[in-house]
Structures are given as C-alpha cells and as structure tokens.
Motif scaffolding. Structure first.
Motif, mmCIF file in Angstrom:
data_model
loop_
_atom_site.group_PDB
_atom_site.id
_atom_site.type_symbol
_atom_site.label_atom_id
_atom_site.label_comp_id
_atom_site.label_asym_id
_atom_site.label_seq_id
_atom_site.Cartn_x
_atom_site.Cartn_y
_atom_site.Cartn_z
ATOM 1 N N SER A 77 7.006 4.253 -4.053
ATOM 2 C CA SER A 77 5.990 5.313 -4.161
ATOM 3 C C SER A 77 5.027 5.262 -2.974
ATOM 4 O O SER A 77 4.545 6.297 -2.509
ATOM 5 N N ASP A 78 4.747 4.070 -2.452
ATOM 6 C CA ASP A 78 3.875 3.937 -1.290
ATOM 7 C C ASP A 78 4.601 4.371 -0.019
ATOM 8 O O ASP A 78 4.010 4.999 0.866
ATOM 9 N N GLN A 97 -2.112 13.598 -5.665
ATOM 10 C CA GLN A 97 -2.451 12.170 -5.706
ATOM 11 C C GLN A 97 -3.888 11.937 -6.194
ATOM 12 O O GLN A 97 -4.413 10.839 -6.059
ATOM 13 N N ARG A 101 -4.895 8.756 -7.957
ATOM 14 C CA ARG A 101 -4.947 7.509 -7.182
ATOM 15 C C ARG A 101 -6.268 7.334 -6.442
ATOM 16 O O ARG A 101 -6.558 6.247 -5.948
ATOM 17 N N PHE A 135 -3.108 0.974 -2.916
ATOM 18 C CA PHE A 135 -1.683 0.789 -2.723
ATOM 19 C C PHE A 135 -1.311 -0.578 -3.264
ATOM 20 O O PHE A 135 -2.115 -1.504 -3.215
ATOM 21 N N ASN A 136 -0.093 -0.701 -3.740
ATOM 22 C CA ASN A 136 0.428 -1.987 -4.173
ATOM 23 C C ASN A 136 1.276 -2.525 -3.030
ATOM 24 O O ASN A 136 2.452 -2.214 -2.920
#
Length: 174
Positions: free
Chosen positions: A94-95, A132, A135, A150-151
């Motif tokens: 996803s990032d 987004q 987020r 972000f992960n």
C-alpha cells in the motif's frame, strides 16, 4: 520488491550516488529517496520546493536483497537495509502504491495535492492524497503539508506530503 535502506539524515543524495556507483545493475534496479513538492512563501511569492519524504531513508528496488545487503557493506557510508533479525523486510504494497502511482523511475517526487476546507472537514480533489484522507494525521496549512503515517517495514514513520487547502470562500490557506 522495494526495500528500505536506513542512512544518515541529510546524506540521502550522497548515499544514493555512492550506492549507484558501487552496486552492479544486476543487483539494483533503482535507488532513490522519495521527495514531495510543497510551496513556501519567499518575499511574498509562492515558490515550489522539493523536500525528502522520509529523512534518513532510501528505497531500493531489487530482486536480490541479500546481494544488495552484501554490496552495501562495501560502502564507506552508513547504509543498511531495514530488517527484522536476519530477514530483510520489503516495503508494504500500500505504501509502494502511493509513491509509485504518482511518480516514475528517475523522478520520484510526489506532486502537491489540492483540497478544500469547509468548517472542520477537508475534501481533497487533486493529487496523490485523493482517497487517503483517513491516513492524514494532521495538516499544517502554513507549510502546505499533510502528515501521514507509513509502515516502513514494521516501523511507523510520519511523512509529509504537499497539500494546498482552499477555503470555501476561494482563498488559499497559508
């Protein structure tokens, strides 16, 4: 796959150049540090500037992360692939999608998003932040940025992205 390389903050460009000089093309397809475009006011004029999205981190595109890891040890600079124990961790899909959908190899600069602010709500209608909104952790209207998380391989990292907000009356918030 995309892998995250931790480097010394402020040395991202120098480290990318060193990596590209040392690591063979068979091991590394691309190495970059994602940037975002924002606007700042200089002498009354809005000027677009690019800033690092993840200070202290690079992204490497490789099918051979362990080969890349061996090559990074040859550098005279600090550069290590983010890992968990001995397992090198790829970047979350996803990032990758956020960065890859609005940039291209050789130019990894994320353009500004544009949106509207009505009361306490924000609606984004242009740019990579469309869809987004969930987020977004906070917005700095003065710096024309939104902070999202972000992960990065198990580490939650806050990153800024450019966001210009226009009020319901039509004026740009600064």
């Amino acid at each position: 796959m995309w892998y995250v390389i931790q480097v010394i903050t402020g040395k991202e460009q120098k480290t990318v150049e060193s990596i590209l000089d040392v690591v063979p093309h068979e091991v590394l397809q691309e190495c970059f540090f994602p940037q975002y475009t924002t606007e700042i006011k200089i002498k009354g004029q809005w000027v677009a500037i690019d800033k690092p999205m993840f200070p202290g981190y690079l992204i490497a595109v490789t099918d051979d992360p362990y080969g890349l890891d061996r090559e990074l040890h040859k550098l005279n600079l600090f550069a290590r692939i983010v890992s968990q124990g001995r397992v090198l961790l790829p970047l979350d899909q996803s990032d990758i999608k956020i960065i890859d959908s609005c940039t291209e190899p050789g130019h990894r600069v994320i353009p500004m998003s544009r949106g509207f602010k009505v009361g306490d709500s924000v609606s984004i209608d242009q740019g990579p932040l469309v869809g987004q909104q969930a987020r977004i952790k906070r917005i700095n209207r003065r710096k024309s940025t939104a902070v999202i998380e972000f992960n990065l391989c198990g580490r939650i990292v806050s990153a800024r992205m450019g966001l210009a907000l226009i009020s319901a009356g039509g004026g740009v918030h600064t």
